[in-house]
Structures are given as C-alpha cells and as structure tokens.
Design an enzyme around this catalytic site. Structure first.
Site, PDB file in Angstrom:
ATOM      1  CG  ASP A  97     -54.425   4.790   5.321  1.00  0.00           C
ATOM      2  OD1 ASP A  97     -54.641   4.129   4.288  1.00  0.00           O
ATOM      3  OD2 ASP A  97     -54.332   4.276   6.456  1.00  0.00           O
ATOM      4  CE1 TYR A 127     -54.526   8.236  15.206  1.00  0.00           C
ATOM      5  CE2 TYR A 127     -56.770   7.600  15.782  1.00  0.00           C
ATOM      6  CZ  TYR A 127     -55.832   8.574  15.483  1.00  0.00           C
ATOM      7  OH  TYR A 127     -56.241   9.887  15.433  1.00  0.00           O
ATOM      8  CG  HIS A 157     -50.444   8.485   5.763  1.00  0.00           C
ATOM      9  ND1 HIS A 157     -49.416   7.644   6.110  1.00  0.00           N
ATOM     10  CD2 HIS A 157     -51.466   8.201   6.602  1.00  0.00           C
ATOM     11  CE1 HIS A 157     -49.796   6.877   7.122  1.00  0.00           C
ATOM     12  NE2 HIS A 157     -51.042   7.189   7.448  1.00  0.00           N
TER      13      HIS A 157
HETATM   14 NI    NI Z   1     -55.254   7.304   9.116  1.00  0.00          NI
END
Ligand code: NI
Length: 192
Positions: free
Chosen positions: A16, A108, A158
């Site tokens: 992400d 989120y 991430h």
């Molecule tokens: Ni994010």
C-alpha cells in the site's frame, strides 16, 4: 466460470501507499526473482508523480488497486468527495496502463455503506497486518507472517518503507520454502 482450485497453497502479497521510486523497484525485482505476483494499492498523487513506475508495475504482471488520491478517511467525506478520491485514480491508472483498476482498498480500512455504494469497485482488506510501518523490523514482519499465514491469506505491507524491502525478501523466501504461490488478488479471488 470459476477454475478448479490448484493443489498448491496461495497467498496474496499487497503493498500500500506507493509507488516509491527506489523501494517499489527493488520489490519488483525481488518478486521477479521469486516468480511471485503481488497487488499494489497505489495512491493517486504518487501515481501522478511516478507514471512510468506505475506502468512498470502493471507491465510486470502485477495488479494495481485504487487506494484513493490522498489517503483520506472516506467515511468522513461527502458522496461527491468520495467520488473524486476514487474516480481520479481510476482515470489516471487507465490512462497509464490502458486498464482501470478492479479493486480498491479504503485507507485505514475505513468504510461504510455510502463508501461501498459510491466507489463501485471490489473492496479488498487484509487478513494479516504485518505492521511493517510500525516495527520497521524485517525479522518481526517475517514472524508475523510465519505465525499467521494460511491458504488464501492476504498480507498487508507498505512499499514506501525501506525496511519493507528486506522484509519482502525474507517473506518471499519463507513462502517459497513453505510451498506457497504468491498471486494477485484477482487470481486469488478467481479460485474461491
Ligand atoms: Ni494506506
């Protein structure tokens, strides 16, 4: 029609908040080394800044998902604002790769009925949160995966964090040894 599930266990690695000019490229190389496919939930403002990198992700057979333009909490937005956060990214990805994304992941994990109705893409959350953004510790990230992975897992990482590159290498090595195939979310879904 759905295909018959193969014998091999499958997981989906997801990255992400990118793309990131060095980390994402390094992760793409690792994925190639391990013959793995992944899904990248990209931010529109970064896609806008790194169009070639975005194109490269798709060109190497990975999946691009929409992670909104600005990483806002969609549940706090009006219908028009939600639409903007999503549609702009769809358009940009389609312009760059020739194909609009099929998936989105709400920042989120925040969603409600209005968000789901307005977005109009398949929502993808995760089953394993590596908390890579918090620990910045490749060994810890690996142990979270080791302790929780199962057939069909969706692993959240991430690619904006440098330590996640090293973690990805450890995770890919472990998954290969544990006989898992790493596939895109759409490929994972097609066997369920
Ligand atoms: Ni994010």
């Amino acid at each position: 029609a759905k295909d018959t599930a193969p014998d091999k266990k499958r997981v989906a690695l997801t990255f992400d908040d990118g793309p990131h000019p060095t980390n994402t490229l390094e992760i793409l190389q690792l994925l190639e080394d391990y013959q793995a496919k992944a899904t990248f939930f990209v931010l529109g403002n970064r896609v806008d800044f790194y169009p070639d990198l975005t194109k490269e992700i798709a060109a190497r057979g990975h999946e691009l998902g929409n992670h909104t333009w600005n990483h806002k909490d969609l549940t706090a937005l009006s219908e028009e604002e939600i639409n903007q956060e999503i549609q702009l990214v769809n358009d940009r990805i389609e312009k760059i790769t020739g194909q609009p994304p099929r998936l989105y992941r709400p920042p989120y994990g925040a969603k409600n009925d209005l968000v789901q109705e307005v977005v109009g893409l398949t929502e993808v959350l995760w089953t394993i949160d590596t908390e890579d953004w918090k620990s910045h510790d490749p060994d810890k990230i690996l142990s979270v995966v080791k302790e929780n992975v199962t057939d069909g897992s969706i692993i959240l990482m991430h690619d904006i964090h440098e330590t996640t590159v090293e973690a990805t290498k450890l995770v890919l090595k472990f998954l290969q040894e544990a006989d898992y195939d790493c596939v895109t979310i759409s490929d994972l879904n097609s066997y369920e």
